[in-house]
Design a protein around this motif. Structure first.
Motif, PDB file in Angstrom:
ATOM      1  N   THR A 189      48.875  -5.499 -23.894  1.00 50.34           N
ATOM      2  CA  THR A 189      47.617  -4.833 -23.566  1.00 50.34           C
ATOM      3  C   THR A 189      46.509  -5.830 -23.242  1.00 50.34           C
ATOM      4  O   THR A 189      46.569  -7.009 -23.588  1.00 50.34           O
ATOM      5  CB  THR A 189      47.134  -3.942 -24.733  1.00 50.34           C
ATOM      6  OG1 THR A 189      46.846  -4.757 -25.876  1.00 50.34           O
ATOM      7  CG2 THR A 189      48.172  -2.900 -25.090  1.00 50.34           C
ATOM      8  N   TYR A 190      45.509  -5.319 -22.569  1.00 48.42           N
ATOM      9  CA  TYR A 190      44.238  -6.010 -22.368  1.00 48.42           C
ATOM     10  C   TYR A 190      43.165  -4.928 -22.295  1.00 48.42           C
ATOM     11  O   TYR A 190      43.469  -3.734 -22.124  1.00 48.42           O
ATOM     12  CB  TYR A 190      44.245  -6.866 -21.096  1.00 48.42           C
ATOM     13  CG  TYR A 190      44.512  -6.094 -19.834  1.00 48.42           C
ATOM     14  CD1 TYR A 190      43.464  -5.554 -19.071  1.00 48.42           C
ATOM     15  CD2 TYR A 190      45.816  -5.872 -19.393  1.00 48.42           C
ATOM     16  CE1 TYR A 190      43.714  -4.836 -17.914  1.00 48.42           C
ATOM     17  CE2 TYR A 190      46.072  -5.151 -18.238  1.00 48.42           C
ATOM     18  CZ  TYR A 190      45.015  -4.637 -17.501  1.00 48.42           C
ATOM     19  OH  TYR A 190      45.264  -3.906 -16.374  1.00 48.42           O
ATOM     20  N   HIS A 243      43.397  -0.944 -35.390  1.00 40.74           N
ATOM     21  CA  HIS A 243      43.712  -2.370 -35.427  1.00 40.74           C
ATOM     22  C   HIS A 243      44.447  -2.833 -34.180  1.00 40.74           C
ATOM     23  O   HIS A 243      44.697  -4.028 -34.006  1.00 40.74           O
ATOM     24  CB  HIS A 243      44.536  -2.711 -36.682  1.00 40.74           C
ATOM     25  CG  HIS A 243      45.898  -2.104 -36.706  1.00 40.74           C
ATOM     26  ND1 HIS A 243      46.128  -0.783 -36.991  1.00 40.74           N
ATOM     27  CD2 HIS A 243      47.109  -2.655 -36.470  1.00 40.74           C
ATOM     28  CE1 HIS A 243      47.422  -0.542 -36.939  1.00 40.74           C
ATOM     29  NE2 HIS A 243      48.052  -1.657 -36.620  1.00 40.74           N
ATOM     30  N   GLN A 244      44.815  -1.891 -33.288  1.00 42.45           N
ATOM     31  CA  GLN A 244      45.392  -2.255 -31.991  1.00 42.45           C
ATOM     32  C   GLN A 244      44.326  -2.253 -30.891  1.00 42.45           C
ATOM     33  O   GLN A 244      44.649  -2.459 -29.725  1.00 42.45           O
ATOM     34  CB  GLN A 244      46.508  -1.272 -31.620  1.00 42.45           C
ATOM     35  CG  GLN A 244      47.685  -1.288 -32.573  1.00 42.45           C
ATOM     36  CD  GLN A 244      48.406  -2.617 -32.596  1.00 42.45           C
ATOM     37  OE1 GLN A 244      48.477  -3.314 -31.592  1.00 42.45           O
ATOM     38  NE2 GLN A 244      48.938  -2.981 -33.758  1.00 42.45           N
ATOM     39  N   GLY A 245      43.071  -1.992 -31.264  1.00 42.32           N
ATOM     40  CA  GLY A 245      41.986  -1.972 -30.295  1.00 42.32           C
ATOM     41  C   GLY A 245      41.585  -0.591 -29.842  1.00 42.32           C
ATOM     42  O   GLY A 245      40.651  -0.441 -29.039  1.00 42.32           O
ATOM     43  N   THR A 265      51.691  -6.420 -17.526  1.00 38.53           N
ATOM     44  CA  THR A 265      51.726  -7.115 -18.809  1.00 38.53           C
ATOM     45  C   THR A 265      53.175  -7.179 -19.295  1.00 38.53           C
ATOM     46  O   THR A 265      54.079  -6.669 -18.640  1.00 38.53           O
ATOM     47  CB  THR A 265      50.846  -6.402 -19.855  1.00 38.53           C
ATOM     48  OG1 THR A 265      51.346  -5.067 -20.071  1.00 38.53           O
ATOM     49  CG2 THR A 265      49.404  -6.319 -19.400  1.00 38.53           C
ATOM     50  N   THR A 266      53.367  -7.806 -20.443  1.00 37.00           N
ATOM     51  CA  THR A 266      54.707  -7.951 -21.017  1.00 37.00           C
ATOM     52  C   THR A 266      54.733  -7.349 -22.415  1.00 37.00           C
ATOM     53  O   THR A 266      53.687  -7.093 -23.030  1.00 37.00           O
ATOM     54  CB  THR A 266      55.109  -9.433 -21.109  1.00 37.00           C
ATOM     55  OG1 THR A 266      54.255 -10.089 -22.058  1.00 37.00           O
ATOM     56  CG2 THR A 266      54.983 -10.118 -19.746  1.00 37.00           C
ATOM     57  N   HIS A 267      55.946  -7.169 -22.934  1.00 39.13           N
ATOM     58  CA  HIS A 267      56.066  -6.670 -24.303  1.00 39.13           C
ATOM     59  C   HIS A 267      55.480  -7.662 -25.303  1.00 39.13           C
ATOM     60  O   HIS A 267      54.985  -7.261 -26.363  1.00 39.13           O
ATOM     61  CB  HIS A 267      57.531  -6.384 -24.633  1.00 39.13           C
ATOM     62  CG  HIS A 267      58.078  -5.193 -23.926  1.00 39.13           C
ATOM     63  ND1 HIS A 267      57.705  -3.902 -24.230  1.00 39.13           N
ATOM     64  CD2 HIS A 267      58.976  -5.082 -22.902  1.00 39.13           C
ATOM     65  CE1 HIS A 267      58.347  -3.047 -23.450  1.00 39.13           C
ATOM     66  NE2 HIS A 267      59.111  -3.739 -22.633  1.00 39.13           N
ATOM     67  N   VAL A 314      38.422   0.043 -22.041  1.00 38.44           N
ATOM     68  CA  VAL A 314      39.645   0.839 -22.182  1.00 38.44           C
ATOM     69  C   VAL A 314      40.829  -0.091 -22.433  1.00 38.44           C
ATOM     70  O   VAL A 314      40.996  -1.109 -21.747  1.00 38.44           O
ATOM     71  CB  VAL A 314      39.893   1.681 -20.915  1.00 38.44           C
ATOM     72  CG1 VAL A 314      41.229   2.416 -20.986  1.00 38.44           C
ATOM     73  CG2 VAL A 314      38.750   2.680 -20.712  1.00 38.44           C
ATOM     74  N   VAL A 315      41.672   0.257 -23.390  1.00 41.76           N
ATOM     75  CA  VAL A 315      42.882  -0.506 -23.677  1.00 41.76           C
ATOM     76  C   VAL A 315      43.926  -0.173 -22.609  1.00 41.76           C
ATOM     77  O   VAL A 315      44.319   0.981 -22.453  1.00 41.76           O
ATOM     78  CB  VAL A 315      43.439  -0.180 -25.068  1.00 41.76           C
ATOM     79  CG1 VAL A 315      44.725  -0.962 -25.335  1.00 41.76           C
ATOM     80  CG2 VAL A 315      42.401  -0.488 -26.154  1.00 41.76           C
ATOM     81  N   HIS A 316      44.370  -1.163 -21.858  1.00 40.59           N
ATOM     82  CA  HIS A 316      45.357  -0.981 -20.792  1.00 40.59           C
ATOM     83  C   HIS A 316      46.730  -1.433 -21.283  1.00 40.59           C
ATOM     84  O   HIS A 316      46.896  -2.589 -21.697  1.00 40.59           O
ATOM     85  CB  HIS A 316      44.993  -1.795 -19.561  1.00 40.59           C
ATOM     86  CG  HIS A 316      43.830  -1.270 -18.778  1.00 40.59           C
ATOM     87  ND1 HIS A 316      42.576  -1.087 -19.329  1.00 40.59           N
ATOM     88  CD2 HIS A 316      43.735  -0.886 -17.467  1.00 40.59           C
ATOM     89  CE1 HIS A 316      41.748  -0.622 -18.390  1.00 40.59           C
ATOM     90  NE2 HIS A 316      42.434  -0.501 -17.256  1.00 40.59           N
TER      91      HIS A 316
END
Length: 370
Positions: free
Chosen positions: A287-288, A152-154, A281-283, A293-295
């Motif tokens: 992610t993107y 669910h987080q990708g 990115t920020t807290h 791939v999840v970065h």
């Protein structure tokens, strides 16, 4: 000396330059401390805690900068703070200037003397002020990677340690310094299969002995890295060239060789990132997805554990803050390691790696009038 501790205003940053205990150590030595109201409320330290430690609590950053000679922070000044710095200021904080030409120019224009935690060295050439944050970031890198591997987080829907009958995730770590070692320790503790790549054979031997065969310690080559990519569930970039921009270890095409839904954590993002597809990115939005791939490229990873990180950072920085408070810039003449922390002085760049990275003329530290 008059020492100021402003509230951090970088996105999702909850660390603070000094704990109340650190403030008390300085006020007991006769120094005046000015702390911005609410600067540590996010991690459980109140204005009253700072008052009891001997600090004067002020209403805003402008007042803190105006009253103080030495500014102690955690993160680099943000745009709204540039105009608060003057030639009379000593700034002591993380700077990471190599990928930041605008910030570097602003510090040069301010005329302030700016010392970076991340380039201060000890007698063995280590980085004593970066080390505690690297310890926190390394452990959090694995923790964050494990979280974002969840479906669910990708991520790929893989449990880092597996379960009986199901193999664990494969974690590949590039860089065997403090970050890499701490990331490996966490991954091993969670039951993952871990490979660590580094170019230092002595360091690989040290880590192999430390982990007693639980981590595969391999010499880093293009071939060994490319061989690992298709089988890697979590990739952690943990390389560092002190003061300089991080080297790019993987192209976008190589990142695409990771399995779909794999997670990439770039701990070097403060220094520009070590993967071609990395961007800060920020807290709040950590992610993107690129190349499938999840970065995770949060630029201030330790702030996720801000109380732990603040305590650890104050323990490390306090002796250096005391030295600067007692002697000002003259402290650099007595401590070559602290002198290596000077990145900008009187409008000039004074750190070789920063000057080379940004194309500025170098003013050698030993030629600075202290």
């Amino acid at each position: 000396m008059r020492i100021g501790v402003p509230r951090e205003i970088k996105a999702d940053e909850y660390r603070v330059g000094l704990t109340p205990a650190g403030v008390r150590e300085l006020t007991d030595r006769g120094h005046s401390l000015f702390v911005e109201t609410g600067c540590a409320e996010g991690i459980g330290f109140t204005d009253q805690d700072y008052r009891e430690a001997g600090a004067e609590v002020l209403g805003g950053a402008a007042e803190v900068f105006a009253r103080a000679q030495l500014i102690v922070k955690v993160k680099e000044p943000q745009a709204s703070e540039y105009g608060l710095l003057t030639p009379e200021h000593l700034l002591f904080t993380f700077l990471h200037l190599a990928p930041e030409p605008e910030l570097t120019r602003a510090l040069m224009d301010s005329g302030a003397s700016c010392l970076a935690y991340e380039t201060v060295t000890d007698e063995r050439g280590g980085l004593p002020l970066l080390a505690p944050m690297s310890e926190v970031a390394g452990r959090l890198a694995t923790q964050a990677g494990a979280h974002h591997l969840e479906l669910h987080q990708g991520g790929r829907g893989i449990l880092l340690g597996g379960v009986p009958g199901v193999p664990p995730a494969q974690v590949t770590i590039i860089g065997g310094g403090v970050v890499g070692a701490q990331a490996a320790q966490m991954a091993v503790g969670l039951g993952a299969k871990v490979t660590l790549l580094d170019k230092s054979l002595p360091r690989l031997r040290e880590l192999d002995e430390r982990f007693t065969g639980r981590v595969s310690c391999e010499y880093a080559t293009r071939e060994s890295l490319e061989r690992a990519l298709p089988h890697t569930d979590l990739l952690i970039g943990a390389v560092l060239v002190a003061g300089a921009a991080a080297p790019k270890l993987l192209s976008a095409e190589q990142v695409g060789q990771l399995p779909s839904g794999a997670v990439l954590v770039d701990v070097a993002i403060d220094q520009g990132g070590c993967f071609a597809t990395s961007r800060a990115t920020t807290h709040g939005k950590p992610t993107y997805v690129e190349q499938g791939v999840v970065h995770y490229c949060v630029a201030n990873i330790p702030s996720a554990a801000a109380r732990t990180a603040t305590l650890a950072l104050t323990h490390a920085t306090l002796p250096y803050i005391q030295a600067l408070a007692e002697s000002g810039l003259e402290a650099l003449s007595h401590n070559p390691g602290l002198a290596r922390g000077l990145n900008v002085h009187a409008g000039r760049v004074t750190h070789p790696a920063v000057a080379q990275s940004l194309g500025h003329e170098l003013l050698p530290v030993d030629s600075v009038s202290l």
